[in-house]
Design an enzyme around this catalytic site. Sequence first.
Site, PDB file in Angstrom:
ATOM      1  N   GLU A   7       0.815  -1.216   0.000  1.00 46.76           N
ATOM      2  CA  GLU A   7       0.000   0.000   0.000  1.00 46.76           C
ATOM      3  C   GLU A   7       0.850   1.269   0.000  1.00 46.76           C
ATOM      4  OE1 GLU A   7      -0.605  -2.632   1.840  1.00 46.76           O
ATOM      5  OE2 GLU A   7      -2.545  -3.319   1.114  1.00 46.76           O
ATOM      6  N   HIS A  34     -11.180  -5.418   8.221  1.00 46.54           N
ATOM      7  CA  HIS A  34     -11.988  -5.234   7.013  1.00 46.54           C
ATOM      8  C   HIS A  34     -13.241  -4.395   7.254  1.00 46.54           C
ATOM      9  CE1 HIS A  34      -9.436  -8.552   5.798  1.00 46.54           C
ATOM     10  NE2 HIS A  34      -9.862  -8.455   4.551  1.00 46.54           N
ATOM     11  N   PRO A  55      -0.307   0.841   6.163  1.00 46.01           N
ATOM     12  CA  PRO A  55       1.043   0.835   5.570  1.00 46.01           C
ATOM     13  C   PRO A  55       1.299   2.067   4.701  1.00 46.01           C
ATOM     14  CG  PRO A  55       0.044  -1.328   5.389  1.00 46.01           C
ATOM     15  CD  PRO A  55      -1.040  -0.401   5.872  1.00 46.01           C
TER      16      PRO A  55
END
Lengths: 327, 384
Positions: free
Chosen positions: A62, A131, A91
């Site tokens: 990322e 998530h 990240p």
Amino acid sequence: MSTQKITLAKGLNMGLRKAMEDDPKVLIMGEDVGRLGGVFRITDGLQKDFGEDRVIDSPLAESGIVGTAVGMAMRGYRPVVEIQFDGFVYPAYDQIVCQVAKIHFRSKGNTKMPMVIRIPFGGGIGAVEHHSESPEAQFAHTPGLKVVACSNPVDGYWMLQQAIACDDPVIFLEPKRQYHADKAELDESITPEPLFTSRVVKTGTDLTLLAYGPTVKTAMKAAEAAATEGKSLEVIDLRTLSPLDMGPVLDSVRRTGRAVIVHEAHVNLGMGAEVASRITEKCFYNLEAPVLRVGGFDTPYPPSRIEEDYLPDLDRVLDAVDRSLEF
Amino acid sequence: MSHAEFGPDLVEVFGPSQQDGGPELVQLLTPEGERVHHAEFDMDFSAEELRGFYRDMVLTRRIDTEATALQRHGELGIWAQLLGQEAAQIGAGRALRPQDYVFPTYREHGVAWCRGVDPLDLLGLFRGVDHGRWNPNDNNFGQYTIVIGAQVLHATGYAMGMQRDGVVGTGDPERDAAVIAHFGDGASSQGDVNEGFIFAASYNAPVVFFCQNNQWAISEPIERQTRIPLYQRALGFGFPGVRVDGNDVLATYAVTKAALQRARDGQGPTLIEAYTYRMGAHTTTDDPTRYRLSADVEHWKLKDPIARVEAYLKRNGLVDDGFLDTVKQEADDLGVRLREGCKALPDPDPHAIFDFVYDEIPPELAEQRDGFAAYTAGFEEAHS
């Protein structure tokens, strides 16, 4: 003029397609955005039509995605980056906060950073850890970023195009639970309202209910339920979180004297705290009750079998409405 | 402890001692100023080019010396010294074409010099009057980046942009372009640098990764960053790596020129490890006597990048006293200009902090700006 009924996923997909047609500098980059069309299929079909140079399947990193998008923006492109899930943005957090947000300031405006970072956010999909999160306050707290959240298919279509056209970096939050849920009528011939504006979605006289992203639907249900008990709630979709568009909010609270804000993110230092503070500063003498917040508890996001207990639902919103009205 | 099931011994794989750069160090000019040749990277240099390198290095060293002194006098808050790294930076900087693009760290004063950035503009950041006052697009020289390694990803993305602009591998020397990303041995441990390697390899981006291994990341020696010579890491990412004598301006120039051309031709990234030594402190706030031996510094003094070029020029009759005096006078003039110019750099207007936060300032920030202006105006009225 023809209209069509679309989901949020379709609205976003159409918005991306339109932006890419309108401006050859618009690029899409992210994990699985190409042949797969993204794990939520938001970029479905775009690589086929615009090619691998414009719809770029990236390595699984990322920070690398956002950092290279910075470089492409410096070269004059308008990257639209997809972060696969909210919990995977961290990240890239350093690149977003230290680079994306600051390059325009650092360079005294010599280097523009017209980048959109799309983040599917919020819970309710029965997912595993990382998530289902709502990181918006962390980005709204960062000068240099603009942060918006769409709540419905039509806004998804228009707001995404507006964010891509914006010369400032925009964190674009999409309520993933809504992607394939309700359909709405899209009329492409209208002129949309500006991006950084909030909107009254239901008028009322007794209390102002504030929401954005996934909780707009919850707030609307709460208003309908309250109406059966003779309570008239006004519902505002904030849409923009940084900057906040407080005008409609303050107008509303001056009339109703009461406000409840609903978000999935943790209450502590969340968007609700900022909104409540601004209402108090500007409408102190109009208030009949303290501004109340309904949100996720100040815990990590729980295992999904109990997520509906964590998320602000109809009953918790109505409970806060009652407490405000009875204050 | 060699356990065959875990593969061969590292020393066997990566070769013998790396003392003084090891056997694969590319060198064209020895520390004694002897011209040597290299099978792959040899090239001819005109006397004018050699004198140019010498002048660049002397002036760059003067910028560094003056800025260090300005910090000692309280005119700069801090300065990141490049002493000892002049050859690495001038060699890399002079290998560039105008259309190439540089992503520097905060220590690339020599590269900035090569790109035509006014050295006075470098001081603003360290004085605290701005975050870098040059326009990156004036000289294709990006802003100094403080977060270690972050710019390596920007460089890779910029190179990917060049690919999309069709300025790679066309065969037109005026058109084909490449990016050079500067970073240090410490940065080689950063995720962003490694992700930059991966993205560049994956997309075959026209970027040269130029690592100045100056042996120290503040107080951490190179052994704390890597178990293998840094240039050998490139193989694991799928592109070539070269270790060059970073104190040899000729070798650094030749290797960088070749790597840039490879990138411009569309053959993808290269890692260059410029093997050098940070003769000064990390910055003016650092105290290297706490963590390294003066004997090491003395050892590296014998490899000085300027002395070896000067020795070669003199021995071969390529300079006269007139040239050397002219360069010295130029350096002195530059020193005066930097000293006077630094002190004259104006503090920014506090009200201007709002100006460039956004391209389009949001109403709420404009309100904050106007409130601050009214607030400070109140003091001015009280004092008038």
